[in-house]
Design an enzyme around this catalytic site. Structure first.
Site, PDB file in Angstrom:
ATOM      1  N   TYR A 141     -19.836 -11.979  27.069  1.00 42.78           N
ATOM      2  CA  TYR A 141     -21.029 -11.168  26.799  1.00 42.78           C
ATOM      3  C   TYR A 141     -22.017 -11.209  27.963  1.00 42.78           C
ATOM      4  O   TYR A 141     -22.873 -10.338  28.087  1.00 42.78           O
ATOM      5  CB  TYR A 141     -21.747 -11.643  25.523  1.00 42.78           C
ATOM      6  CG  TYR A 141     -20.998 -11.361  24.230  1.00 42.78           C
ATOM      7  CD1 TYR A 141     -19.775 -10.696  24.227  1.00 42.78           C
ATOM      8  CD2 TYR A 141     -21.508 -11.755  23.010  1.00 42.78           C
ATOM      9  CE1 TYR A 141     -19.087 -10.447  23.053  1.00 42.78           C
ATOM     10  CE2 TYR A 141     -20.832 -11.508  21.821  1.00 42.78           C
ATOM     11  CZ  TYR A 141     -19.620 -10.852  21.857  1.00 42.78           C
ATOM     12  OH  TYR A 141     -18.942 -10.606  20.682  1.00 42.78           O
ATOM     13  N   LYS A 191      -7.823 -18.667  23.140  1.00 43.21           N
ATOM     14  CA  LYS A 191      -6.563 -17.949  23.337  1.00 43.21           C
ATOM     15  C   LYS A 191      -5.888 -18.538  24.572  1.00 43.21           C
ATOM     16  O   LYS A 191      -5.707 -17.852  25.597  1.00 43.21           O
ATOM     17  CB  LYS A 191      -6.845 -16.447  23.534  1.00 43.21           C
ATOM     18  CG  LYS A 191      -7.198 -15.709  22.264  1.00 43.21           C
ATOM     19  CD  LYS A 191      -6.015 -15.470  21.340  1.00 43.21           C
ATOM     20  CE  LYS A 191      -5.065 -14.438  21.895  1.00 43.21           C
ATOM     21  NZ  LYS A 191      -3.886 -14.261  20.998  1.00 43.21           N
ATOM     22  N   ASP A 223      -6.473 -15.579  17.000  1.00 39.41           N
ATOM     23  CA  ASP A 223      -5.902 -14.621  16.050  1.00 39.41           C
ATOM     24  C   ASP A 223      -5.367 -15.355  14.819  1.00 39.41           C
ATOM     25  O   ASP A 223      -5.506 -14.897  13.682  1.00 39.41           O
ATOM     26  CB  ASP A 223      -4.811 -13.760  16.707  1.00 39.41           C
ATOM     27  CG  ASP A 223      -3.853 -14.564  17.577  1.00 39.41           C
ATOM     28  OD1 ASP A 223      -4.176 -15.717  17.912  1.00 39.41           O
ATOM     29  OD2 ASP A 223      -2.771 -14.049  17.916  1.00 39.41           O
ATOM     30  N   ASP A 247     -18.253 -15.141  17.460  1.00 36.22           N
ATOM     31  CA  ASP A 247     -18.949 -14.012  16.842  1.00 36.22           C
ATOM     32  C   ASP A 247     -18.084 -13.435  15.714  1.00 36.22           C
ATOM     33  O   ASP A 247     -18.529 -13.248  14.572  1.00 36.22           O
ATOM     34  CB  ASP A 247     -19.174 -12.952  17.942  1.00 36.22           C
ATOM     35  CG  ASP A 247     -20.103 -11.834  17.506  1.00 36.22           C
ATOM     36  OD1 ASP A 247     -20.613 -11.897  16.382  1.00 36.22           O
ATOM     37  OD2 ASP A 247     -20.304 -10.896  18.299  1.00 36.22           O
ATOM     38  N   ASP A 251     -18.463 -14.155  11.399  1.00 39.87           N
ATOM     39  CA  ASP A 251     -18.660 -13.050  10.452  1.00 39.87           C
ATOM     40  C   ASP A 251     -17.590 -13.060   9.359  1.00 39.87           C
ATOM     41  O   ASP A 251     -17.875 -12.766   8.201  1.00 39.87           O
ATOM     42  CB  ASP A 251     -18.666 -11.701  11.181  1.00 39.87           C
ATOM     43  CG  ASP A 251     -20.081 -11.302  11.577  1.00 39.87           C
ATOM     44  OD1 ASP A 251     -20.953 -12.184  11.593  1.00 39.87           O
ATOM     45  OD2 ASP A 251     -20.312 -10.112  11.868  1.00 39.87           O
TER      46      ASP A 251
END
Ligand code: NAD
Length: 358
Positions: A141, A191, A223, A247, A251
């Site tokens: 980000y 990852k 994942d 993030d 959620d």
């Protein structure tokens, strides 16, 4: 030294839920003779309407000098036409950046009495109690270089996912310490199968493991974690991840509990200073109706007492009052399964009553 708390109610239901949290804080101050200096300022769209900016220099200066900032929520359709720099949400980004709030702590906790609100089956979700620790000021980000190249054929856009050793160590330290104060399990998520930055992340977290011999450390690919959070969320205690993966995962975890009005969050810097806010936004659809659930904001106050104000005992008191509240069947509209519910303004007095009689 006197601790300072800055209250920033913001917009929409931010103001309503903050009023309830301040009632609880006032009660705790009076009953425990707390020497806290409490200040309140406008932020977000409300600040824009008054001062032409979502976050004034004066408010930012007070925030920098406060031990804890209690932030309601900002935003609303009346400010959506504004340029990017003047949008209410810029206040949040400005505070995070200026205070260096690199660690975002998001508990996802289920009261079993509310299990029917979860999209998952009861036997999967019961007793859920997870803490997601998300890195908040680095990663893709914020990574440079970034950009959009339009004078090329084909055009392209790019971002950079970058973490240095210090950034990984400081977020992992927060996560290991959180695991130590909970069930001593930490899952680091990245990852590492495809990203160099993730492989580097995994190496450093692994290296830190022996400093916390009591913590059972595991590593998982992001994942897989997204899938496992839905299949078997109770396998986790603390999860630590980067800005991007954190993030998404936080959620998913928040959705599992089925009630956004219940979930608090904390964002901390390395000196223990923190900003505390509910996970929800300003909810323009219900603002002004007096029906918002203030428990996320009140739980955020509990987190402030624990992490920045040195009063875990009072945090426990608030949490135990919230537990009683739910167990005794009190419900705001968002968590009620019938047409019977209480108003925002009724919540704090019930909690205070529990605390008085404890
Ligand atoms: P939202 O979280 O405000 O609302 C989503 C839904 O949940 C709405 O139906 C709302 O009524 C309900 N809800 C949220 N909090 C509740 C509570 N405490 N009690 C009962 N019901 C509750 O998200 P949104 O609608 O996507 O965004 C509305 C505004 O809030 C936008 O302007 C957005 O930018 C802003 N926002 C701000 C923050 C923040 O300040 N941290 C976070 C998210 C969204």
């Amino acid at each position: 030294m006197t601790k300072q708390i800055l209250i920033l109610p913001g917009d929409g239901i931010g103001k309503e839920v903050t009023t309830s949290a301040v009632e609880v804080l006032d009660y705790l101050k009076a009953s425990n003779d707390l020497d806290f200096n409490v200040l309140e300022r406008d932020v977000g769209g409300t600040s824009y309407d008054l001062y032409g900016k979502p976050l004034t220099e004066e408010t930012l200066e007070i925030a920098k000098n406060s031990d804890a900032v209690l932030f309601g929520a900002v935003g609303g359709p009346q400010w959506e036409h504004l340029g990017w720099d003047l949008r209410p949400e810029q206040a949040l980004l400005g505070l995070r950046k200026s205070l260096g709030l690199f660690a975002n702590l998001r508990p996802a906790f289920l009261f079993n009495e509310l299990a029917s609100a979860s999209p998952l089956k009861n036997h999967i979700i019961e007793n859920l109690d997870i803490l997601i620790v998300r890195e908040l000021t680095g990663g893709v980000y914020f990574g440079e270089p970034r950009g959009l190249v339009e004078d090329s054929d084909p055009k392209y856009a790019f971002n950079t996912m970058v973490y240095n050793e210090d950034e990984i160590r400081r977020i992992a330290k927060v996560a290991f310490e959180a695991a130590m104060s909970r069930n001593k399990k930490l899952c680091s998520v990245e990852k590492a199968n495809v990203l160099e930055v993730s492989k580097f992340w995994r190496g450093i977290v692994t290296e830190m493991g022996p400093d916390y011999p009591e913590v059972e450390l595991s590593h998982q690919l992001a994942d897989n974690t997204a899938m496992q959070l839905v299949l078997n969320p109770n396998q986790y205690d603390v999860i630590v991840s980067s800005n991007l993966f954190g993030d998404i995962l936080s959620d998913i975890a928040a959705t599992l509990t089925g009630s956004i009005g219940m979930l608090p969050s904390a964002s901390l810097n390395s000196s223990g200073q923190g900003m505390y806010e509910p996970c929800h936004g300003s909810a323009p659809d219900i603002a002004g109706q007096g029906i918002a659930n203030p428990l996320a904001m009140i739980s955020s106050l509990a987190m402030a007492l624990e992490y920045s104000l040195g009063r875990k005992d009072l945090a426990v008191k608030i949490e135990s009052a919230i537990k009683h509240f739910i167990q005794e069947g009190h419900r705001t509209k968002d968590i009620s399964t019938s047409s019977d519910f209480i108003k925002t303004s009724e919540v704090a007095p019930i909690l205070i009553n529990f605390m008085k009689n404890e």
